[in-house]
Design an enzyme around this catalytic site. Structure first.
Site, PDB file in Angstrom:
ATOM      1  N   TYR A 203       0.824  -1.207   0.000  1.00  0.00           N
ATOM      2  CA  TYR A 203       0.000   0.000   0.000  1.00  0.00           C
ATOM      3  C   TYR A 203       0.850   1.245   0.000  1.00  0.00           C
ATOM      4  O   TYR A 203       2.076   1.181   0.161  1.00  0.00           O
ATOM      5  CB  TYR A 203      -0.951  -0.006   1.207  1.00  0.00           C
ATOM      6  CG  TYR A 203      -0.310   0.358   2.541  1.00  0.00           C
ATOM      7  CD1 TYR A 203       0.535  -0.519   3.205  1.00  0.00           C
ATOM      8  CD2 TYR A 203      -0.540   1.597   3.129  1.00  0.00           C
ATOM      9  CE1 TYR A 203       1.116  -0.185   4.431  1.00  0.00           C
ATOM     10  CE2 TYR A 203       0.032   1.937   4.348  1.00  0.00           C
ATOM     11  CZ  TYR A 203       0.857   1.047   4.994  1.00  0.00           C
ATOM     12  OH  TYR A 203       1.441   1.370   6.191  1.00  0.00           O
TER      13      TYR A 203
ATOM     14  N   LYS B 199       6.400  -1.689   1.890  1.00  0.00           N
ATOM     15  CA  LYS B 199       5.192  -1.115   2.519  1.00  0.00           C
ATOM     16  C   LYS B 199       4.061  -2.135   2.395  1.00  0.00           C
ATOM     17  O   LYS B 199       3.149  -2.019   1.567  1.00  0.00           O
ATOM     18  CB  LYS B 199       4.841   0.243   1.886  1.00  0.00           C
ATOM     19  CG  LYS B 199       4.071   1.136   2.837  1.00  0.00           C
ATOM     20  CD  LYS B 199       4.136   2.588   2.472  1.00  0.00           C
ATOM     21  CE  LYS B 199       3.168   3.450   3.258  1.00  0.00           C
ATOM     22  NZ  LYS B 199       3.325   3.453   4.709  1.00  0.00           N
TER      23      LYS B 199
ATOM     24  N   GLU C 200      12.817   2.760  13.550  1.00  0.00           N
ATOM     25  CA  GLU C 200      11.831   3.790  13.195  1.00  0.00           C
ATOM     26  C   GLU C 200      10.719   3.763  14.230  1.00  0.00           C
ATOM     27  O   GLU C 200      10.876   3.175  15.305  1.00  0.00           O
ATOM     28  CB  GLU C 200      11.300   3.544  11.781  1.00  0.00           C
ATOM     29  CG  GLU C 200      10.643   2.182  11.603  1.00  0.00           C
ATOM     30  CD  GLU C 200      10.092   1.958  10.202  1.00  0.00           C
ATOM     31  OE1 GLU C 200       9.909   2.914   9.442  1.00  0.00           O
ATOM     32  OE2 GLU C 200       9.813   0.782   9.882  1.00  0.00           O
TER      33      GLU C 200
ATOM     34  N   LEU D   5      11.142   1.577   6.860  1.00  0.00           N
ATOM     35  CA  LEU D   5      10.514   2.041   5.628  1.00  0.00           C
ATOM     36  C   LEU D   5      11.197   3.348   5.219  1.00  0.00           C
ATOM     37  O   LEU D   5      11.383   4.234   6.056  1.00  0.00           O
ATOM     38  CB  LEU D   5       9.022   2.293   5.856  1.00  0.00           C
ATOM     39  CG  LEU D   5       8.293   2.722   4.591  1.00  0.00           C
ATOM     40  CD1 LEU D   5       8.042   1.506   3.690  1.00  0.00           C
ATOM     41  CD2 LEU D   5       6.996   3.423   4.910  1.00  0.00           C
TER      42      LEU D   5
END
Ligand code: PDD
Length: 287
Positions: A33, A147, A179, A203
């Site tokens: 996505y 993702k 992250e 990401l």
């Protein structure tokens, strides 16, 4: 204006958008996505989002159903069909509908779904106050650069923050910052912006890239390097960045103040650069 979504070639009201229970997105979380912020009806950094989408698709061995020109047309149309000026555009592709079997189905068309919701970014008040975060071991898989729609670990990790009134969970893997559960994390120490390097454990945020570009353009010292947990805890500032949160200062980590316990100078500098950049892009974007 009711919410209009896009599903497999059709624009339709959200209540009429239906997929099969055998969709591999539903059964296996087998898909990828994107979330694209839209300001004044202009998709922000669309080329970069489409490039990352292509990389995610290649990583899971799924053909891209449309060329970028087609994506652009569809995204533009979806933005027009929805009411608000600022939108959060969600785009989702799965490996389609097939009898349940882990291995890829042959000759199965992908499922393409897009929806747009009003964009809710961090407010100025939130930036002035700053937010609390907690930390946790990064217990996700080894390909966090994809993702992927399979977000159960991220869901659980972020809920841990929400359960204690914090907004994000900062993740450490083998003693190093990766992250946030749904964002990238930056640190600042003695005026130097510190960012973890892109690898399979995080990401590659579109906002992350923009922050580094703005820092370079405005001669803010930057070090892209692996950050130990100790360095993160000793930072003067910590920021959360994402397409929907934009840039938000963390003022408390695991109940302890970050730096002086309030949004720092470097944060405000970057916040203003980010807002200026947004305005410029909007003014110059093609209609
Ligand atoms: N998430 N890392 C993770 C795990 C994320 O989920 C996100 C964003 C980011 C930041 O990427 P970007 O700057 O391109 O938004 C980093 C989106 C907003 C979401 O899942 O809703």
């Amino acid at each position: 204006m009711s919410q209009i979504v896009y599903l497999n070639g059709q624009f339709l009201p959200i209540a009429e958008a239906k997929i099969s229970v055998l969709d591999r997105g539903f059964i296996f979380g087998d898909g990828v996505y994107e979330v694209i912020p839209v300001y004044s009806r202009h998709p922000f950094r669309l080329a970069e989002h489409l490039r990352r989408l292509q990389a995610s698709l290649e990583s899971i061995r799924l053909p891209n159903p449309y060329p970028d020109t087609e994506w652009t047309t569809l995204i533009t149309e979806l933005i027009e069909k929805n009411a608000t000026e600022d939108q959060s555009l969600y785009l989702h592709i799965t490996r389609g509908v097939a009898p349940r079997d882990h291995a890829f189905p042959a000759n199965t068309p992908v499922t393409v779904f897009m929806m747009s919701n009003p964009l809710i970014t961090s407010t100025r008040a939130q930036c002035e106050t700053g937010v609390a975060a907690i930390s946790h071991a990064d217990n996700r898989w080894g390909r966090c650069d994809i993702k992927a729609i399979a977000l159960l670990p991220n869901v659980l990790l972020r809920q841990m923050a929400v359960d204690v009134g914090a907004v994000e969970t900062v993740l450490f893997r083998d003693g190093f910052l990766t992250e946030g559960a749904a964002s990238n994390i930056f640190a600042v120490k003695k005026g130097v912006l510190l960012a973890p390097p892109k690898d399979h454990h995080m990401l590659a945020g579109i906002t992350y890239d923009l922050i580094l570009e703005l820092a370079e353009e405005h001669k803010i010292p930057v070090e892209v390097r692996k950050l130990t947990e100790a360095r993160v805890r000793a930072a003067d500032e910590l920021w959360i960045t994402s397409s929907t949160k934009e840039i938000l200062p963390i003022i408390q980590l695991d109940g302890k103040p970050v730096g002086k316990g309030k949004p720092g100078e470097a944060f405000w500098q970057m916040y203003n650069l980010y807002q200026d950049y947004k305005q410029q892009v909007m003014r110059h974007a093609s209609p």
